[in-house]
Design a protein around this motif. Structure first.
Motif, PDB file in Angstrom:
ATOM      1  N   PHE A 178     -10.437  -2.339  -3.349  1.00  0.00           N
ATOM      2  CA  PHE A 178      -9.430  -2.448  -2.287  1.00  0.00           C
ATOM      3  C   PHE A 178      -9.992  -1.922  -0.966  1.00  0.00           C
ATOM      4  O   PHE A 178      -9.797  -2.507   0.087  1.00  0.00           O
ATOM      5  CB  PHE A 178      -8.165  -1.667  -2.657  1.00  0.00           C
ATOM      6  CG  PHE A 178      -7.410  -2.271  -3.793  1.00  0.00           C
ATOM      7  CD1 PHE A 178      -6.561  -3.347  -3.582  1.00  0.00           C
ATOM      8  CD2 PHE A 178      -7.552  -1.778  -5.073  1.00  0.00           C
ATOM      9  CE1 PHE A 178      -5.854  -3.909  -4.633  1.00  0.00           C
ATOM     10  CE2 PHE A 178      -6.853  -2.340  -6.126  1.00  0.00           C
ATOM     11  CZ  PHE A 178      -6.001  -3.403  -5.912  1.00  0.00           C
ATOM     12  N   ARG A 179     -10.698  -0.808  -1.039  1.00  0.00           N
ATOM     13  CA  ARG A 179     -11.282  -0.235   0.168  1.00  0.00           C
ATOM     14  C   ARG A 179     -12.379  -1.140   0.710  1.00  0.00           C
ATOM     15  O   ARG A 179     -12.467  -1.387   1.898  1.00  0.00           O
ATOM     16  CB  ARG A 179     -11.829   1.161  -0.122  1.00  0.00           C
ATOM     17  CG  ARG A 179     -12.299   1.871   1.127  1.00  0.00           C
ATOM     18  CD  ARG A 179     -12.549   3.315   0.828  1.00  0.00           C
ATOM     19  NE  ARG A 179     -11.328   4.030   1.105  1.00  0.00           N
ATOM     20  CZ  ARG A 179     -11.298   5.269   1.548  1.00  0.00           C
ATOM     21  NH1 ARG A 179     -12.393   5.936   1.731  1.00  0.00           N
ATOM     22  NH2 ARG A 179     -10.176   5.854   1.812  1.00  0.00           N
ATOM     23  N   ARG A 180     -13.205  -1.669  -0.194  1.00  0.00           N
ATOM     24  CA  ARG A 180     -14.281  -2.571   0.231  1.00  0.00           C
ATOM     25  C   ARG A 180     -13.696  -3.837   0.850  1.00  0.00           C
ATOM     26  O   ARG A 180     -14.125  -4.288   1.903  1.00  0.00           O
ATOM     27  CB  ARG A 180     -15.180  -2.929  -0.949  1.00  0.00           C
ATOM     28  CG  ARG A 180     -16.367  -3.770  -0.533  1.00  0.00           C
ATOM     29  CD  ARG A 180     -17.410  -3.822  -1.642  1.00  0.00           C
ATOM     30  NE  ARG A 180     -18.608  -4.414  -1.101  1.00  0.00           N
ATOM     31  CZ  ARG A 180     -18.939  -5.698  -1.263  1.00  0.00           C
ATOM     32  NH1 ARG A 180     -18.176  -6.489  -1.962  1.00  0.00           N
ATOM     33  NH2 ARG A 180     -20.035  -6.160  -0.718  1.00  0.00           N
ATOM     34  N   GLY A 181     -12.699  -4.410   0.197  1.00  0.00           N
ATOM     35  CA  GLY A 181     -12.050  -5.605   0.736  1.00  0.00           C
ATOM     36  C   GLY A 181     -11.387  -5.330   2.069  1.00  0.00           C
ATOM     37  O   GLY A 181     -11.431  -6.158   2.986  1.00  0.00           O
ATOM     38  N   GLY A 182     -10.784  -4.159   2.203  1.00  0.00           N
ATOM     39  CA  GLY A 182     -10.164  -3.787   3.476  1.00  0.00           C
ATOM     40  C   GLY A 182     -11.188  -3.669   4.586  1.00  0.00           C
ATOM     41  O   GLY A 182     -10.971  -4.177   5.696  1.00  0.00           O
TER      42      GLY A 182
END
Length: 145
Positions: free
Chosen positions: A71-75
């Motif tokens: 989620f953090r990487r995608g964000g």
């Protein structure tokens, strides 16, 4: 469940109940099954992870290998590639802006050996290359967009 349908259902229920739709979508958990009506009460990362892993259990997937890294990487990738945020702003969003003593952190979220290159190296400065998809900020399709 499709994320778009989930969002639409959330939006419909909030409007139906007359709830304020500003603020956080993932709101603070209240009790066992409730969420805060206050739009400024955001869900904690630990609470989100617990809910996410419970959702995986609900659909029969072992939650142990999953965390919030994707989620953090995608964000980060969304902020950099779609919204075109500057790196400093992404670092502030991710909580890495305190002293910039470890620049590798932001790059591990933005780049990976599994990423497919979007452009061949020989085309970087090729003025004849085809235009890109329209920029979400300015709408241009030129190669510099």
């Amino acid at each position: 469940m499709c994320p778009v349908r989930a969002w639409a259902a959330w939006w419909h229920h909030c409007r139906y109940l007359g709830l304020d739709m500003n603020g956080y979508v993932f709101r603070k958990k209240m009790g066992r099954d409730g969420v805060s009506a206050n739009p400024h009460d955001g869900m904690t990362a630990d609470s989100f992870l617990e809910c996410f892993r419970n959702n995986l259990l609900d659909i029969g997937i072992d939650p142990r290998p999953y965390g919030t890294h994707s989620f953090r990487r995608g964000g980060c990738q969304y902020l950099a590639m779609v919204l075109r945020w500057p790196l400093r702003q992404i670092c502030t969003w991710g909580g890495w802006a305190e002293n910039f003593d470890n620049p590798g952190t932001i790059f591990k979220y933005l780049l990976s050996w599994t990423d497919a290159p979007q452009l061949q190296r020989e085309d970087y400065f090729n003025p004849e290359r085809a235009g890109s998809d329209p920029c979400t900020a300015c709408g241009r399709t030129c190669t510099c967009a």
